[in-house]
Design a protein around this motif. Structure first.
Motif, mmCIF file in Angstrom:
data_model
loop_
_atom_site.group_PDB
_atom_site.id
_atom_site.type_symbol
_atom_site.label_atom_id
_atom_site.label_comp_id
_atom_site.label_asym_id
_atom_site.label_seq_id
_atom_site.Cartn_x
_atom_site.Cartn_y
_atom_site.Cartn_z
ATOM 1 N N GLN A 258 0.780 -1.218 0.092
ATOM 2 C CA GLN A 258 -0.016 -0.123 0.145
ATOM 3 C C GLN A 258 0.696 1.165 0.009
ATOM 4 O O GLN A 258 1.821 1.238 0.825
ATOM 5 N N THR A 259 0.642 2.208 -0.902
ATOM 6 C CA THR A 259 1.397 3.565 -0.983
ATOM 7 C C THR A 259 0.608 4.652 -0.047
ATOM 8 O O THR A 259 -0.652 4.730 -0.105
ATOM 9 N N LEU A 260 1.390 4.937 0.785
ATOM 10 C CA LEU A 260 0.692 5.902 1.986
ATOM 11 C C LEU A 260 0.894 7.282 1.514
ATOM 12 O O LEU A 260 0.031 8.087 1.883
ATOM 13 N N ASP A 261 1.927 7.698 1.006
ATOM 14 C CA ASP A 261 2.355 9.095 0.626
ATOM 15 C C ASP A 261 3.564 8.934 -0.574
ATOM 16 O O ASP A 261 4.287 7.964 -0.579
ATOM 17 N N SER A 262 3.604 10.079 -1.041
ATOM 18 C CA SER A 262 4.862 10.124 -2.009
ATOM 19 C C SER A 262 5.247 11.851 -2.085
ATOM 20 O O SER A 262 4.329 12.634 -1.896
ATOM 21 N N LEU A 263 6.416 12.125 -2.369
ATOM 22 C CA LEU A 263 6.917 13.387 -2.365
ATOM 23 C C LEU A 263 7.824 13.595 -3.474
ATOM 24 O O LEU A 263 8.487 12.411 -3.992
ATOM 25 N N PRO A 264 8.034 14.614 -4.347
ATOM 26 C CA PRO A 264 9.025 14.890 -5.318
ATOM 27 C C PRO A 264 10.363 15.034 -4.727
ATOM 28 O O PRO A 264 10.329 15.819 -3.584
ATOM 29 N N LEU A 265 11.419 14.664 -5.184
ATOM 30 C CA LEU A 265 12.723 15.219 -4.555
ATOM 31 C C LEU A 265 13.758 15.584 -5.839
ATOM 32 O O LEU A 265 13.846 14.825 -6.696
ATOM 33 N N THR A 266 14.450 16.774 -5.739
ATOM 34 C CA THR A 266 15.258 17.197 -6.549
ATOM 35 C C THR A 266 16.638 17.498 -6.056
ATOM 36 O O THR A 266 16.750 18.051 -4.980
ATOM 37 N N LEU A 267 17.663 16.652 -6.391
ATOM 38 C CA LEU A 267 18.842 17.000 -5.899
ATOM 39 C C LEU A 267 19.890 17.835 -6.783
ATOM 40 O O LEU A 267 19.702 17.535 -8.074
ATOM 41 N N ARG A 268 20.533 18.640 -6.339
ATOM 42 C CA ARG A 268 21.422 19.504 -7.111
ATOM 43 C C ARG A 268 22.446 18.409 -7.611
ATOM 44 O O ARG A 268 23.102 17.560 -7.186
ATOM 45 N N ILE A 269 22.932 19.064 -8.862
ATOM 46 C CA ILE A 269 23.827 18.448 -9.816
ATOM 47 C C ILE A 269 25.165 19.136 -9.539
ATOM 48 O O ILE A 269 24.893 20.401 -9.970
ATOM 49 N N ARG A 270 26.229 18.655 -9.385
ATOM 50 C CA ARG A 270 27.431 19.561 -9.017
ATOM 51 C C ARG A 270 28.740 19.093 -9.915
ATOM 52 O O ARG A 270 28.914 17.891 -9.747
ATOM 53 N N ASN A 271 29.679 19.862 -10.284
ATOM 54 C CA ASN A 271 30.924 19.498 -10.891
ATOM 55 C C ASN A 271 31.777 19.237 -9.542
ATOM 56 O O ASN A 271 31.714 19.522 -8.422
ATOM 57 N N PRO A 272 32.658 18.478 -9.882
ATOM 58 C CA PRO A 272 33.629 17.806 -8.510
ATOM 59 C C PRO A 272 34.613 19.090 -7.928
ATOM 60 O O PRO A 272 34.706 18.885 -6.708
#
Length: 776
Positions: A258-272
């Motif tokens: 059963q799916t209870l909840d969901s959220l979007p997630l965005t992580l930053r992309i960085r150069n080394p």
């Protein structure tokens, strides 16, 4: 005009009365003239804002475990009378303010026509009693604390301890009994080219009456089991993701299929070579923490590491971005667990040390090129860590920092009495000046703005005077500058990214152990700091008092000459010696016997009765450094079981809020079923020998000579861990322990502290007994 149904001035529209007939609104209606819908058009129809109630001021106090609070005393004794408190009211678009909200209490009542769960969302309070049960507050008004609370049918009470000038709050509808709180996330950055899985942490809210052990989180195809989330509580839980090209994910909370909840997630992309965040699993409590890095402009091992500590309200990422990148080292910024956290003491100090070791390993830096700096609260952290660990940093540079709680941040002062002296000893690790000679072994650069209106420049000037005999003190006072300033065109903030500081760093190296001939070392608390190069103090004559050692090694003679005080036992690393034959140790002008220890050390035991255990416990808070776990009872009275559950939940919520923590709360039965796992961890055991099966394991058949009267806090060293307990005598309400500050830096607790119910009115005279396990 007045609403015909709720008799409150209507601020919305003529349709107000019709809205008030909504059955869901009538289900939870405040009794203090609280209108459910006319507060503001942005409030959801089922929200209950706190708009009118009672409030009273209470004088604030210093940082101490023995706080005076007659209002809490009245509350716990069932004598609380709010009829003489001030009437207070506001509108939904304006917080409460005034004398009481700077330091005091606010009281509200809410009537409900049924049992139901809601989310308590308030700001500006240290804690709240919800129907008598303690719950965490949002003292810094972050705005992301959303607590599941249970409303009983009929009257429900809310007693808020308020501070910092403003307060606002409401009860919000809980449409999903189990859900994410999107407001508080710990996230890493994705660094291009790196493929290792990344840890993320979200808050899970459990608005049901059952503990949840069967939840999972899926993100980007990776499923992670969620640790237990207590009934009617919250927990910051970690989960794994694979790095991808765009950093976008859907995070799904599930119970079985059963799916209870969901959220979007965005992580930053960085150069080394861009500044970025890295997350890790903390050994302190198993939580997910992060640190920020301003990478070197050049790749390769053997570079420098600059550990930089941020100021109050500042995030580690902001601290890293305040520096111009360096061509010869990595700027690494831990978090202190939160923007305010622990003032870089207690768990904040442990966080800094944990990040230091992780970063040294990841970047393969040169140990001789490790440096310490920080601004404001981080300047204090630089004084604090720098004075405690002289063998970890080649040089230190506190910027706009305050010296200690006692000089700036409301540290408690205690009378010269048996109780007062023990409490002084418990907080001795915070007394920077008592160890000031530890700075003499390497350079220190003190910098401050001459017109600082936040941390007075007198802090820096007084420290300079205290170090007048130190030949390695560098000094800069920026004319006319305030707390935060930037006086040049170069990238980086001049108030901490100051070129002469890094020039000093570049000219300084930390010697290797075998390069150090003489040591001059002081420390008051062996559980915090006990080592300087080839010397390790393992036992004191009097715990919590300054131990002082001056030692010189004569490598060719295979001889150590030591002068010390308040030292019962110590170890000596033999790596500075060469040749073969007898090793001579002279202590206080007398040759002493030694015994061989592991790893090329010898032990010197000056007192056969000294406790030189591998694990040292000096103070109750030494329990917070090894996957801390809370254990609640399954036996005994129902009242004690309820208190223990409420108290453990409150403590777990506090550690989450103050320290971004995540604590396992288990029963004594569960501990014994899985002792292989829990037996390696530090524990806090709630309850007594009647209810909690772990109690006698800790204390044996007696309470170690500590009076059974009153509420008792006690910590003990057991092999390679520390186990603590919180309990009360049968004739005293356990709730006296509710607000003894376990997570307030500077409010230090000795190994054991017993308080009777009078302490909330009389302070130190309510201390039944206190001390350290090694006291003779």
């Amino acid at each position: 005009m007045l609403c015909a149904l709720c008799s409150v001035p209507c601020a919305l529209s003529p349709q107000h009365s019709a809205l008030c007939t909504n059955s869901k609104l009538q289900a939870v209606k405040a009794v203090l003239g609280l209108c459910l819908v006319c507060a503001t058009s942005t409030v959801f129809a089922t929200d209950i804002p706190f708009l009118s109630g009672k409030a009273t001021p209470l004088r604030g106090g210093a940082r101490t475990p023995v706080r005076i609070d007659p209002i809490q005393a009245d509350f716990l004794e069932g004598k609380l009378d709010t009829s003489k408190w001030d009437d207070v009211s506001t509108t939904a678009d304006k917080p409460f303010s005034g004398r009481a909200f700077n330091s005091g209490y606010a009281y509200f009542e809410v009537n409900s026509s049924e049992d139901k769960s809601m989310f308590l969302e308030a700001k500006g309070h240290t804690m709240v009693y919800v129907n008598g049960a303690p719950r965490v507050g949002d003292i810094y008004s972050f705005g992301y604390v959303s607590l599941p609370v249970h409303l009983h049918k009929g009257k429900n009470t809310f007693l808020f301890a308020v501070a910092r000038g403003e307060f606002s709050g409401k009860l919000a509808d809980a449409p999903k009994p189990i859900s994410f709180n999107p407001g508080d996330q710990t996230t890493p950055d994705i660094v291009k080219g790196e493929k290792e899985k990344l840890w993320v942490a979200f808050i899970v809210r459990n608005a049901t009456g059952k503990d949840l052990d069967d939840l999972t989180i899926n993100a980007g195809g990776v499923t992670t089991k969620v640790p237990r989330v207590m009934a009617m509580s919250i927990r910051k839980v970690g989960f794994l993701v694979n790095p991808n090209k765009d950093g976008k994910y859907t995070v799904t909370l599930k119970q079985g299929r059963q799916t209870l909840d969901s959220l979007p997630l965005t992580l930053r992309i960085r150069n080394p070579h861009q500044s970025h965040k890295r997350t890790f699993v903390s050994k302190i409590d198993g939580s997910i923490q992060y640190y920020a890095v301003q990478p070197s402009t050049h790749d390769g091992a053997g570079q420098a590491l600059f550990l930089s500590l941020h100021g109050a309200s500042v995030e580690a990422m902001g601290q890293a971005d305040a520096y111009e990148p360096k061509s010869w080292g990595y700027i690494v910024c831990p978090t202190n667990r939160r923007p305010y956290g622990f003032d870089w003491e207690d768990i904040g100090r442990e966080d800094a040390l944990e990040v230091l070791e992780l970063a040294k390993k990841r970047y393969q830096t040169d140990p001789s090129k490790t440096y310490l700096t920080g601004h404001s609260m981080g300047g204090h952290g630089t004084y604090h860590l720098g004075v405690l660990y002289p063998d970890k940093f080649a040089a230190v540079a506190p910027c706009s920092g305050w010296v200690s709680f006692f000089s700036y941040a409301n540290g408690a002062t205690y009378p010269d009495t048996p109780v007062g002296n023990v409490l002084k000893r418990a907080s001795s690790a915070s007394d920077t000046l008592s160890m000031k000679t530890n700075f003499y072994s390497r350079p220190i650069f003190i910098m401050h703005g001459a017109a600082d209106d936040n941390v007075p420049v007198s802090e820096a000037r007084n420290m300079r005077k205290e170090l007048a005999d130190d030949p390695l003190v560098f000094w800069h006072e920026e004319p006319g500058a305030g707390h935060w300033y930037d006086t040049d065109d170069e990238p980086g903030a001049g108030c901490e990214d100051y070129a002469p500081i890094f020039d000093m760093f570049a000219r300084t190296r930390l010697p290797q152990v075998n390069e150090v001939r003489s040591i001059d070392f002081k420390t008051p608390n062996l559980a915090v700091s006990n080592k300087d190069f080839w010397l390790t103090i393992t036992a004191q004559d009097e715990a919590g008092s300054i131990s002082s050692v001056k030692a010189t090694v004569f490598p060719g003679l295979r001889k150590y000459v030591v002068t010390c005080s308040n030292v019962a036992a110590f170890k000596l690393d033999l790596s500075p010696l060469y040749g073969k034959g007898k090793i001579t140790v002279v202590v206080n002008d007398k040759e002493v016997s030694t015994t061989e220890a592991a790893d090329g050390e010898i032990e010197v035991d000056l007192d056969p009765k000294a406790n030189a255990d591998q694990t040292i416990c000096t103070g109750f808070k030494s329990v917070f450094n090894n996957h801390i776990t809370f254990v609640i009872p399954t036996g005994g009275s129902k009242a004690v079981q309820e208190w223990a559950r409420n108290k453990a939940r409150f403590d777990a919520e506090q550690l989450e809020y103050i320290g971004n923590g995540s604590v396992d709360v288990i029963t004594d039965t569960e501990y014994f079923k899985n002792e292989k796992v829990y037996g390696e961890r530090n524990l806090i055991v709630y309850g007594d020998e009647i209810g909690n099966g772990l109690y006698l394991m800790i204390h044996g058949s007696t309470r170690s000579g500590v009076s059974t009267q009153g509420i008792r806090f006690e910590a003990r060293a057991m092999k390679n861990r520390v186990v603590a307990s919180i309990t009360a005598s049968a004739n005293l309400d356990c709730r006296l322990a509710d607000r003894v500050p376990l997570f307030t830096a500077g409010a230090s607790i000795p190994d054991y502290l017993v308080l009777e119910n009078s302490y909330l009115r009389s302070g130190l005279s309510g201390v039944v007994t206190t001390g350290f396990q090694t006291d003779k």
